[in-house]
Enzyme design. Structure first.
Site, PDB file in Angstrom:
ATOM      1  N   LYS A  34       0.870  -1.185   0.000  1.00  0.00           N
ATOM      2  CA  LYS A  34       0.000   0.000   0.000  1.00  0.00           C
ATOM      3  C   LYS A  34       0.906   1.235   0.000  1.00  0.00           C
ATOM      4  CE  LYS A  34      -4.250   1.497   2.310  1.00  0.00           C
ATOM      5  NZ  LYS A  34      -5.038   1.759   1.122  1.00  0.00           N
TER       6      LYS A  34
HETATM    7  N1  PMP Z   1      -7.828  -2.076  -3.113  1.00  0.00           N
HETATM    8  C1  PMP Z   1      -7.264  -0.858  -3.014  1.00  0.00           C
HETATM    9  C2  PMP Z   1      -6.574  -0.290  -4.177  1.00  0.00           C
HETATM   10  C3  PMP Z   1      -7.342  -0.155  -1.791  1.00  0.00           C
HETATM   11  O1  PMP Z   1      -6.787   1.054  -1.681  1.00  0.00           O
HETATM   12  C4  PMP Z   1      -8.020  -0.727  -0.693  1.00  0.00           C
HETATM   13  C5  PMP Z   1      -8.127   0.016   0.595  1.00  0.00           C
HETATM   14  N2  PMP Z   1      -7.003  -0.206   1.402  1.00  0.00           N
HETATM   15  C6  PMP Z   1      -8.577  -2.006  -0.848  1.00  0.00           C
HETATM   16  C7  PMP Z   1      -8.459  -2.648  -2.072  1.00  0.00           C
HETATM   17  C8  PMP Z   1      -9.263  -2.691   0.287  1.00  0.00           C
HETATM   18  O2  PMP Z   1      -8.323  -3.049   1.259  1.00  0.00           O
HETATM   19  P1  PMP Z   1      -8.691  -3.172   2.786  1.00  0.00           P
HETATM   20  O3  PMP Z   1      -9.856  -4.087   2.865  1.00  0.00           O
HETATM   21  O4  PMP Z   1      -7.485  -3.768   3.415  1.00  0.00           O
HETATM   22  O5  PMP Z   1      -9.022  -1.824   3.290  1.00  0.00           O
END
Ligand code: PMP
Length: 296
Positions: free
Chosen positions: A153
């Site tokens: 991320k």
């Molecule tokens: N895909 C992307 C590109 C994101 O930014 C997020 C948010 N973090 C998610 C999927 C979902 O991830 P999470 O469930 O860990 O928040």
């Protein structure tokens, strides 16, 4: 909106006032997007404030840093404890938490020697609202995993998400859907995708998407609810002929999708597998943490 004169943030081992904290304008993160972050949610439960899957988020933060060569040696348990204290200090219970690991001043393209961490929190409603979404397929694809570390991320990756979101909104949609560079379904700008066909759920496999913590939770919930889920490479045509679909993410939680490129899904949301998962997710995150700690 995010802070006022009383708000405190955590910055490199100390709690400081948000409006007094400073940073260096020569940070590599500001110039090149070379930093990592997280998005976490806390919920009010019967046993007080519970940060949902706090450990998993900080483990992903550490892994994101490692994947892109950012030296970040904080202990996960320490970060979990600091987050709880941050919420207490700011009197927050239902809150969104944003940790950011950012680099020292360095205008070269070489890895930094030192980094900082800041953790902030604020009250934030469901990110994509609670109405079913009208989404549009983006002309932008997700970055190719040979160009970046797609499972990390990373700040800079979000330029792709912002471009796709702007385009979708300019075209009158609520949200974008991005394909991968081979044309398979990937994910939303900040959420993972699931769709339903003939009583089974389908979701894009890992490899070209962010491994969402909510996605993992949905897979666990589906198992508990005896819902079959397949993970694979799926084409946009398969989504277009689906019975229903939903996005999931920490900020968005579980949110139904009404239409893709103005084609409406046939099933009433209340009758979908997504609606079942949405209810189960909402209950799980608000469950007392005594119970949660034994299972997660
Ligand atoms: N895909 C992307 C590109 C994101 O930014 C997020 C948010 N973090 C998610 C999927 C979902 O991830 P999470 O469930 O860990 O928040």
């Amino acid at each position: 909106m995010y802070y006022n004169s009383n708000t405190e943030i955590y910055l490199d081992g100390k709690f400081v006032k948000a409006n007094e904290a400073t940073t260096d304008l020569y940070s590599q993160t500001l110039h090149y997007g070379y930093g990592v972050f997280e998005g976490i949610r806390a919920y009010a439960t019967e046993n007080g404030t519970h940060v949902f899957k706090s450990k998993e988020h900080y483990e992903r933060l550490k892994n994101s840093a490692k994947l892109i060569d950012i030296p970040f040696d904080y202990d996960v348990d320490e970060l979990v404890a600091v987050t709880q204290e941050l919420l207490d200090r700011n009197n927050l219970s239902d809150a969104y938490i944003r940790p950011l690991v950012f680099c020292d001043p360095n205008m070269t393209l070489a890895r930094p020697n030192n980094v900082s961490i800041m953790i902030s929190a604020w009250e934030w409603g469901a990110y994509l609202g609670d109405k079913q979404l009208r989404i549009g397929t983006s002309s932008y694809c997700r970055p190719h995993p040979r160009s970046i570390k797609i499972e990390a991320k990373v700040c800079g990756h979000y330029v792709n998400s912002i471009l796709a979101t702007n385009e979708a909104k300019d075209n009158g949609y609520d949200e974008a859907l991005l394909l991968d560079s081979d044309g398979y379904l990937a994910e939303g700008p900040g959420a993972n995708l699931f769709f339903e066909k003939n009583g089974v759920l389908f979701t894009p496999q890992l490899g070209n998407i962010l491994p969402g913590i909510t996605r993992a939770t949905v897979l666990e919930l589906a198992k508990e609810l005896s819902i079959e889920v397949n993970q694979g490479l799926y084409l946009p045509e398969e989504l277009a002929s689906a019975d229903s679909a939903f996005y999931c993410g920490t900020a968005a939680e579980v949110i139904g999708i009404k239409s893709i490129d103005n084609m409406e899904f046939p099933k009433e949301w209340n009758e979908t597998l997504g609606s079942k998962v949405q209810k189960a997710y909402s209950q799980l995150v608000r469950k007392s943490h005594k119970t949660l700690n034994t299972t997660h």
